[in-house]
Design an enzyme around this catalytic site. Structure first.
Site, short mmCIF file in Angstrom:
data_model
loop_
_atom_site.label_atom_id
_atom_site.label_comp_id
_atom_site.label_asym_id
_atom_site.label_seq_id
_atom_site.Cartn_x
_atom_site.Cartn_y
_atom_site.Cartn_z
N HIS A 192 -6.83 -3.83 -6.33
CA HIS A 192 -5.37 -3.66 -5.84
C HIS A 192 -4.42 -2.98 -6.68
O HIS A 192 -4.72 -2.91 -7.96
CB HIS A 192 -4.89 -5.24 -5.77
CG HIS A 192 -3.43 -5.01 -5.63
ND1 HIS A 192 -2.88 -5.33 -4.24
CD2 HIS A 192 -2.36 -5.33 -6.44
CE1 HIS A 192 -1.67 -5.33 -4.24
NE2 HIS A 192 -1.29 -5.50 -5.84
N SER A 194 -0.29 -1.65 -7.04
CA SER A 194 1.24 -2.04 -6.78
C SER A 194 2.01 -1.69 -7.90
O SER A 194 1.66 -1.61 -9.04
CB SER A 194 1.49 -3.35 -5.91
OG SER A 194 1.25 -4.20 -6.99
#
Length: 325
Positions: A192, A194
Site C-alpha cells: 500500500h 499513500s
C-alpha cells in the site's frame, strides 16, 4: 570484566567453529554436494550474525537481570518470560530499503506551486520477520514499512511538502539448486502506498508484486512486476498512475569493494508520444572510514519522483549520507 571475558571466549569459540564449518562447506562443494554446502553456508551466516550481536545481547541481559532482581517475586514462569521480553524491547527490526538523509535535494526546475527548488529528503525503512519456513520452502514472511519525506527546510516556515507511506507484507523465498544458476530467489507481496493528505492532494494505490533475484558475477539484477488492485472510480485519487509508472521496473546493483552502484529503470512501455519513464542512479561510498555510515549521491529523472508528482517530470540531484544499503 565478566562481560568482557564472556564475550571474548564466546567469540573465540565461535570463530573456531566457523573455521570448521568453512572447511566442511568447501569439502561439500569439491565433492559436488551443493545442497549440503548451501546448508553449511547458511549455518555460517547465522553464527556470524550471532557473533555480531553478542556484545549488545550481553549488555541487555545484564541490565535486565539487575532490573528483574528488584521486582517483587512472581511465581508464574510464563509471566516472568513476558516481563523479560518487555524489558529487552527486542522487536527484531532490520533495515529494509536504504535509510538515508539528503540535506541537499535539488529539483532542477521551478514549480508553479511556489516550492523551493532546494529541500531536504530523508527515508526510514525497516522490516520485521513474522514467521519462517512455515510451508517448508525456507521462506520468510516479513512486515515492511518505508517512510519517505520531502522537507522544505530552506523555506521560512520549513513545512513538510510531501510524505509517502509504504506499509507492506511480503515473502522471501530463496532458490536453492545443485546447479549454480543465476536465479537466487523470489519475493512477492502486497504494498500500500499513500501520502496521507486530504483532497485534492490525496494520492494512494495498492499493488500485488513479484520480484526475482539474479546474480551474474558481481552484478545483481532484480526485475519486478506489479498488478494494481482496482478501486471504485469515485475513490480513485490517481486513476492514470499506471500511464506514468507502468507495470514494473528493473534494478541493477553492482557492489565494488566498499562502493555500491545501483540503477533503477522504469517505463510504461508505450513506444509513442505517451511514453513515460524514470531513471535513478545511486552511488554509496565509504564515509570517513565508517563501516555503517556511507556517503550517498543520487541522481534521478522522470515520472514518479513522489506520489504528489507522479505525473510530473522531475530531475533531481541528492547529496547526503546513508545508514544502510
Amino acid at each position: 570484566m565478566i562481560i568482557i571475558l564472556t564475550i571474548f571466549f564466546t567469540t573465540l569459540l565461535s570463530a573456531q567453529t566457523l573455521d570448521l564449518l568453512y572447511k566442511k562447506a568447501k569439502e561439500y562443494e569439491q565433492n559436488g554436494d551443493f545442497k549440503e554446502a548451501m546448508l553449511a553456508y547458511k549455518e555460517i551466516a547465522n553464527k556470524e550474525r550471532n557473533i555480531n550481536r553478542t556484545y549488545i545481547d550481553e549488555e541487555i541481559k545484564v541490565t535486565n537481570d539487575v532490573i528483574t532482581e528488584n521486582l517483587n517475586p512472581i511465581e508464574n514462569e510464563e509471566t516472568v518470560e513476558t516481563i523479560e521480553q518487555i524489558l529487552a524491547s527486542n522487536f527484531n527490526l532490520y533495515p529494509y530499503h536504504e535509510n538515508y538523509l539528503f540535506p541537499i535535494s535539488y529539483d532542477t526546475r521551478k514549480r508553479s506551486d511556489g516550492r523551493n527548488q532546494m529541500e531536504t529528503k530523508f527515508q526510514l525503512s525497516v522490516k520485521k520477520p513474522i514467521i519462517s519456513n512455515f510451508f517448508g520452502f525456507n521462506e520468510t514472511v516479513y512486515f515492511g514499512y518505508t517512510h519517505t519525506s520531502w522537507w522544505q527546510l530552506y523555506n521560512e516556515s520549513a513545512p513538510f511538502r510531501e510524505t509517502n507511506y509504504r506499509p507492506e507484507i511480503f515473502v522471501n523465498i530463496p532458490y536453492i539448486s545443485s546447479d549454480k544458476t543465476a536465479l537466487k530467489g523470489f519475493k512477492f507481496g502486497f504494498l500500500h502506498e499513500s501520502n496521507g493528505q486530504d483532497e485534492p492532494k490525496s494520492r494512494s494505490w495498492n499493488r500485488l508484486y513479484l520480484e526475482s533475484y539474479f546474480q551474474l558475477g558481481n552484478l545483481f539484477a532484480i526485475p519486478k512486476v506489479w498488478y494494481r488492485i482496482p478501486e471504485k472510480e469515485i475513490d480513485d485519487d490517481n486513476p492514470d498512475i499506471q500511464d506514468y509508472l507502468g507495470y514494473g521496473d528493473l534494478t541493477l546493483v553492482y557492489p565494488y569493494k566498499r562502493h555500491t552502484f545501483k540503477l533503477l529503470l522504469r517505463n510504461n512501455m508505450k513506444f509513442d508520444d505517451d511514453n513515460k519513464g524514470f531513471t535513478q542512479l545511486d552511488w554509496t561510498f565509504p564515509f570517513f572510514g565508517s563501516k555503517n555510515t556511507f556517503g550517498y549521491i543520487q541522481l534521478s529523472n522522470g515520472y514518479g519522483d513522489s506520489l504528489i508528482d507522479y505525473d510530473k517530470e522531475i530531475s533531481r540531484i541528492n547529496f547526503g549520507i546513508s545508514l544502510s544499503r
